[in-house]
Write an enzyme that holds these catalytic residues in place. Structure first.
Site, PDB file in Angstrom:
ATOM      1  N   ASN A  77     137.937   8.180 127.560  1.00  0.00           N
ATOM      2  CA  ASN A  77     138.741   7.008 127.905  1.00  0.00           C
ATOM      3  C   ASN A  77     140.143   7.029 127.314  1.00  0.00           C
ATOM      4  OD1 ASN A  77     136.717   5.852 129.442  1.00  0.00           O
ATOM      5  ND2 ASN A  77     135.872   4.662 127.743  1.00  0.00           N
ATOM      6  N   HIS A 173     139.127  10.698 144.066  1.00  0.00           N
ATOM      7  CA  HIS A 173     139.974  11.798 143.615  1.00  0.00           C
ATOM      8  C   HIS A 173     141.023  12.166 144.657  1.00  0.00           C
ATOM      9  CE1 HIS A 173     136.775  13.302 140.505  1.00  0.00           C
ATOM     10  NE2 HIS A 173     137.356  12.177 140.152  1.00  0.00           N
TER      11      HIS A 173
END
Length: 317
Positions: A77, A173
């Protein structure tokens, strides 16, 4: 806020809760539109944030909480972005409808708006989530880019998502970038073979080796969708690229050849409308993972970066 009878979020949850003239989703939409026209990369950033939040203990905005050992600090993250967009949307909503709208819902609404401005289909967002109390870096266990398709399918299944949902969500993506360290092994030493991944198209391999020299730190980036006309547009170009062996991440490329997912990928590569619809449907399904809906389960945070009662739940040591 009055509790709902239904245990799941639904479309239009905030209708009438802030007065007849106040449209919560429109407030968030205005913020996202302004941010998008300043920086189009927020599309990929918000899609990724939404996924990383929902995949760890459900869609509860736990990824937004600050602290020395919260989810934000977990290695996967550290490159998550878009917190400023959510903060701005929360501030705008609170100025017109104080203490009613959760940060978890703001993430979902903001992501939908970003997808729309990025060229994707406009899907309906279900709302009514509450914000979680707990955020721990040790809970962050996200699918690895080097996972096999079958292992990735299993990881999604644990969240109540099907193989088809995985294929559609990985279509996110179509925007965004990947750091070299996530795929550098494919360029030089794939699966400890001392050779590149044979499934990578040769001209892409040559180009990526220039961007990601062998034994470099792996901090450079490249677009996940290698079509330069489409790298920032939410469309089905990503699937066309992986069918042409131009996928960047190992899991992306393996989608195009694995028996579990190959047929779905070919359909999405050939039908732009199919992707537009199915991606939105998968985002709605993702947004329903592990939601909190009662006062005992969660709260409506005053700030998306901190729980309302700091003493009871989080450890900021």
């Amino acid at each position: 806020m009055q509790e709902r009878r239904n245990s799941q979020p639904f479309v239009g949850f905030y209708k009438g809760k802030c007065g007849r003239s106040i449209d919560v989703e429109e407030i968030v939409a205005r913020v996202v539109k302004e941010k998008f026209f300043k920086n189009q990369t927020i599309v990929a950033a918000l899609i990724r944030m939404h996924f990383h939040d929902c995949f760890v203990n459900g869609c509860d905005a736990s990824i937004l909480l600050d602290g020395s050992s919260t989810e934000k600090t977990a290695p996967p993250n550290l490159s998550v972005r878009g917190y400023d967009v959510i903060d701005a949307a929360k501030t705008a909503v609170e100025s017109e409808c104080r203490g009613v709208v959760s940060c978890a819902d703001i993430i979902a609404i903001a992501t939908r708006e970003a997808v729309f401005w990025g060229g994707g289909g406009r899907y309906e967002v279900q709302t009514g989530r509450r914000d979680g109390f707990v955020s721990q870096a040790s809970d962050v266990d996200l699918p690895n880019p080097s996972m096999s398709v079958s292992d990735s399918v299993a990881a999604f299944a644990r969240k109540g998502l099907y193989a088809s949902d995985m294929v559609y969500l990985l279509g996110g993506h179509t925007v965004g970038v990947a750091h070299c360290n996530l795929f550098q092994d494919r360029l030089y030493n794939f699966k400890s073979s001392g050779k590149p991944d044979p499934d990578m198209e040769s001209s892409l391999l040559e180009r990526l080796r220039l961007i990601c020299p062998e034994n470099s730190e792996g901090t450079n980036v490249t677009n996940l969708d290698q079509n330069p006309q489409s790298s920032f547009i939410v469309d089905n170009s990503f699937y066309k690229e992986i069918v042409a062996h131009r996928g960047i991440l190992q899991i992306d490329q393996e989608l195009a050849g694995d028996p579990i997912t190959q047929a779905m990928v070919k359909t999405l590569a050939s039908d732009a409308n199919s992707f537009s619809t199915t991606f939105g449907q998968a985002m709605v399904k993702l947004g329903a993972v592990g939601v909190l809906t009662t006062e005992k389960q969660g709260e409506i945070r005053r700030s998306c970066r901190a729980i309302n009662n700091l003493g009871g739940f989080l450890n900021f040591n």
